[in-house]
Design a protein around this motif. Structure first.
Motif, PDB file in Angstrom:
ATOM      1  N   VAL A  86       4.787  -8.700  10.639  1.00  0.00           N
ATOM      2  CA  VAL A  86       3.551  -9.071   9.950  1.00  0.00           C
ATOM      3  C   VAL A  86       2.892  -7.819   9.374  1.00  0.00           C
ATOM      4  N   LYS A  87       2.870  -6.745  10.146  1.00  0.00           N
ATOM      5  CA  LYS A  87       2.279  -5.481   9.694  1.00  0.00           C
ATOM      6  C   LYS A  87       2.984  -4.982   8.432  1.00  0.00           C
ATOM      7  N   LYS A  88       4.314  -4.968   8.475  1.00  0.00           N
ATOM      8  CA  LYS A  88       5.079  -4.495   7.318  1.00  0.00           C
ATOM      9  C   LYS A  88       4.851  -5.400   6.112  1.00  0.00           C
ATOM     10  N   GLY A  89       4.802  -6.712   6.348  1.00  0.00           N
ATOM     11  CA  GLY A  89       4.562  -7.657   5.260  1.00  0.00           C
ATOM     12  C   GLY A  89       3.196  -7.451   4.624  1.00  0.00           C
ATOM     13  N   MET A  90       2.181  -7.221   5.451  1.00  0.00           N
ATOM     14  CA  MET A  90       0.833  -6.995   4.923  1.00  0.00           C
ATOM     15  C   MET A  90       0.777  -5.719   4.107  1.00  0.00           C
ATOM     16  N   GLU A  91       1.422  -4.669   4.609  1.00  0.00           N
ATOM     17  CA  GLU A  91       1.452  -3.412   3.859  1.00  0.00           C
ATOM     18  C   GLU A  91       2.120  -3.615   2.503  1.00  0.00           C
ATOM     19  N   THR A  92       3.208  -4.348   2.485  1.00  0.00           N
ATOM     20  CA  THR A  92       3.933  -4.596   1.242  1.00  0.00           C
ATOM     21  C   THR A  92       3.083  -5.402   0.258  1.00  0.00           C
ATOM     22  N   VAL A  93       2.444  -6.453   0.737  1.00  0.00           N
ATOM     23  CA  VAL A  93       1.617  -7.294  -0.134  1.00  0.00           C
ATOM     24  C   VAL A  93       0.473  -6.481  -0.732  1.00  0.00           C
ATOM     25  N   ILE A  99      -3.264  -1.672  -3.799  1.00  0.00           N
ATOM     26  CA  ILE A  99      -4.201  -1.178  -2.785  1.00  0.00           C
ATOM     27  C   ILE A  99      -3.469  -0.160  -1.927  1.00  0.00           C
ATOM     28  N   ASP A 100      -4.005   1.062  -1.895  1.00  0.00           N
ATOM     29  CA  ASP A 100      -3.388   2.147  -1.142  1.00  0.00           C
ATOM     30  C   ASP A 100      -3.780   2.020   0.328  1.00  0.00           C
ATOM     31  N   VAL A 101      -2.826   1.634   1.161  1.00  0.00           N
ATOM     32  CA  VAL A 101      -3.067   1.387   2.580  1.00  0.00           C
ATOM     33  C   VAL A 101      -2.475   2.533   3.392  1.00  0.00           C
ATOM     34  N   SER A 102      -3.279   3.108   4.291  1.00  0.00           N
ATOM     35  CA  SER A 102      -2.761   4.156   5.152  1.00  0.00           C
ATOM     36  C   SER A 102      -2.423   3.646   6.553  1.00  0.00           C
ATOM     37  N   GLU A 103      -3.093   2.591   6.999  1.00  0.00           N
ATOM     38  CA  GLU A 103      -2.837   2.071   8.344  1.00  0.00           C
ATOM     39  C   GLU A 103      -3.165   0.583   8.403  1.00  0.00           C
ATOM     40  N   VAL A 104      -2.291  -0.179   9.049  1.00  0.00           N
ATOM     41  CA  VAL A 104      -2.530  -1.599   9.296  1.00  0.00           C
ATOM     42  C   VAL A 104      -2.224  -1.866  10.765  1.00  0.00           C
ATOM     43  N   GLU A 105      -3.167  -2.471  11.466  1.00  0.00           N
ATOM     44  CA  GLU A 105      -2.973  -2.863  12.856  1.00  0.00           C
ATOM     45  C   GLU A 105      -3.183  -4.364  12.961  1.00  0.00           C
ATOM     46  N   VAL A 117      -7.024  -8.281  12.223  1.00  0.00           N
ATOM     47  CA  VAL A 117      -6.330  -7.302  11.398  1.00  0.00           C
ATOM     48  C   VAL A 117      -7.275  -6.121  11.173  1.00  0.00           C
ATOM     49  N   GLU A 118      -6.789  -4.924  11.441  1.00  0.00           N
ATOM     50  CA  GLU A 118      -7.537  -3.690  11.183  1.00  0.00           C
ATOM     51  C   GLU A 118      -6.808  -2.946  10.070  1.00  0.00           C
ATOM     52  N   ILE A 119      -7.514  -2.685   8.973  1.00  0.00           N
ATOM     53  CA  ILE A 119      -6.891  -2.027   7.819  1.00  0.00           C
ATOM     54  C   ILE A 119      -7.670  -0.774   7.479  1.00  0.00           C
ATOM     55  N   GLU A 120      -6.914   0.291   7.278  1.00  0.00           N
ATOM     56  CA  GLU A 120      -7.494   1.545   6.806  1.00  0.00           C
ATOM     57  C   GLU A 120      -6.911   1.809   5.426  1.00  0.00           C
ATOM     58  N   ALA A 121      -7.788   1.755   4.419  1.00  0.00           N
ATOM     59  CA  ALA A 121      -7.352   1.921   3.027  1.00  0.00           C
ATOM     60  C   ALA A 121      -8.203   2.979   2.343  1.00  0.00           C
ATOM     61  N   ALA A 122      -7.632   3.602   1.312  1.00  0.00           N
ATOM     62  CA  ALA A 122      -8.338   4.663   0.588  1.00  0.00           C
ATOM     63  C   ALA A 122      -9.597   4.116  -0.080  1.00  0.00           C
ATOM     64  N   ASP A 123      -9.494   2.999  -0.735  1.00  0.00           N
ATOM     65  CA  ASP A 123     -10.635   2.355  -1.396  1.00  0.00           C
ATOM     66  C   ASP A 123     -11.021   1.091  -0.634  1.00  0.00           C
ATOM     67  N   GLY A 124     -11.110   1.201   0.668  1.00  0.00           N
ATOM     68  CA  GLY A 124     -11.322   0.044   1.523  1.00  0.00           C
ATOM     69  C   GLY A 124     -12.561  -0.753   1.214  1.00  0.00           C
ATOM     70  N   LYS A 125     -13.692  -0.088   1.095  1.00  0.00           N
ATOM     71  CA  LYS A 125     -14.945  -0.814   0.867  1.00  0.00           C
ATOM     72  C   LYS A 125     -15.021  -1.391  -0.549  1.00  0.00           C
ATOM     73  N   LYS A 126     -14.438  -0.680  -1.514  1.00  0.00           N
ATOM     74  CA  LYS A 126     -14.456  -1.176  -2.890  1.00  0.00           C
ATOM     75  C   LYS A 126     -13.543  -2.397  -3.042  1.00  0.00           C
ATOM     76  N   ALA A 127     -12.409  -2.371  -2.350  1.00  0.00           N
ATOM     77  CA  ALA A 127     -11.422  -3.446  -2.488  1.00  0.00           C
ATOM     78  C   ALA A 127     -11.496  -4.446  -1.340  1.00  0.00           C
ATOM     79  N   GLU A 128     -12.593  -4.445  -0.605  1.00  0.00           N
ATOM     80  CA  GLU A 128     -12.702  -5.305   0.575  1.00  0.00           C
ATOM     81  C   GLU A 128     -12.525  -6.777   0.232  1.00  0.00           C
ATOM     82  N   LYS A 129     -13.170  -7.227  -0.793  1.00  0.00           N
ATOM     83  CA  LYS A 129     -13.092  -8.632  -1.195  1.00  0.00           C
ATOM     84  C   LYS A 129     -11.658  -9.004  -1.592  1.00  0.00           C
TER      85      LYS A 129
END
Length: 150
Positions: A86-93, A99-105, A117-129
């Motif tokens: 699931v983690k790998k699938g979410m990163e791929t999607v 969306i530049d993702v650095s960490e998915v838990e 789901v815990e996501i750490e992304a470079a533009d996390g707050k901008k791309a939250e929606k």
């Protein structure tokens, strides 16, 4: 002693031939062959161990191995593997949608449903929606169970 060894080998060969004929042409033949091979190895090791003089050594080794091995359940292994998938699938999607993702838990419930789901992304707050919309559509995760940070 030697005659007993030869007698046991001959008896084993007769029984293994009968067992082989009974399962010939079935899907169980490889499994029976594997089991018979292990039994033959044990049968061959017994006289060697008695010649060495330590007949109980083999039994001690097997008991120590069984005591020292940790027991893992199939369910735990399957849950960990599903989390990885699931983690790998979410990163791929997310990466496919730019969306530049650095960490998915991901944490799963006992029934295999996604709990959070815990996501750490470079533009996390901008791309939250956008992230929440994608994951809720692809994985049926509630928006409240998706936490995004930068």
């Amino acid at each position: 002693m030697f005659m007993e060894f030869v007698r046991s080998i001959l008896f084993f060969l007769i029984l293994s031939t009968i067992a082989g004929q009974l399962v010939d042409g079935t899907k169980y033949k490889p499994y029976v062959s594997l089991a018979l091979g292990f039994m033959l190895l044990l049968l061959m090791i017994r006289p060697i161990m008695s010649w060495i003089g330590d007949e109980d050594m083999l039994q001690d080794v097997f008991s120590q191995i069984s005591e020292n091995t940790e027991s893992f359940s199939f369910e735990q292994d399957a849950a960990k593997e599903k989390e990885k998938q699931v983690k790998k699938g979410m990163e791929t999607v997310l990466e496919e949608y730019g969306i530049d993702v650095s960490e998915v838990e991901v944490s799963l419930q006992d029934d295999g449903e996604i709990e959070s789901v815990e996501i750490e992304a470079a533009d996390g707050k901008k791309a939250e929606k956008k992230i929440k919309t994608l994951l809720s559509r692809f994985y049926n995760v509630k928006d409240s169970n998706i936490n995004i940070s930068e």
